[in-house]
Design an enzyme around this catalytic site. Sequence first.
Site: not given
Ligand code: GRF
Length: 203
Positions: A121, A123, A188
């Site tokens: 996952n 986060h 991310e």
């Molecule tokens: C991301 O910021 C992730 O860390 C969190 O939810 C968000 C999802 O964004 N768990 P996306 O759907 O990938 O644009």
Amino acid sequence: MSLDSSNAWRLVSNRTPTAVLISGAGSNMVALIEAAQDTAYPADIQLVISNRPEAAGLRKAEALGVTAICIDHRDFGSRADFEAELDAALKAHNIKFVVCAGFMRVLGKKFVRAWSGKMINIHPSLLPKYKGLHTHKRALESGDREHGCTVHWVSEGVDDGEIIAQSLLNIHANDTEETLASRVQVLEHRLYPKALAEAVTKD
Ligand code: GRF
């Protein structure tokens, strides 16, 4: 794998068949699918599942040529029934590794145990800080100078599994929840493909 019986040859891929679970925009999912378009990448993203039919990520996955399905949690009487269907769909598609990317359902013990060591996952905080929601707001309110994101193994506790990788940024004096959210998402999109490659080849 494909088998041509006339010539008796066989092409074997050693890439891990992988699914991405989403609930919304799917920007991380797009970053992962794009990374996996390189045939040298160790995960082969073959399936996207959303628990919400309106998730924009479903159409993005289809546009990128990945099978995308919805299993709407509201169609099930219990979490266990929803997760049984999720598990069955993953198995029906021969999936061996699961990536949660903005999947906004807490997964129950049975499902987590079944996919233990095969599910990760992302986060939006520097875990163990700020498990759960509103991570950017909480980092700002605490006066933190650093923030970021974490990729971790999924375990029975929420946002609690062993950490695989983190990416950090400095919080600026003029940062807001919104600016932090978008700056963390840039991190991310770089971190998750690297962390998935690491996780899927861990054995
Ligand atoms: C991301 O910021 C992730 O860390 C969190 O939810 C968000 C999802 O964004 N768990 P996306 O759907 O990938 O644009």
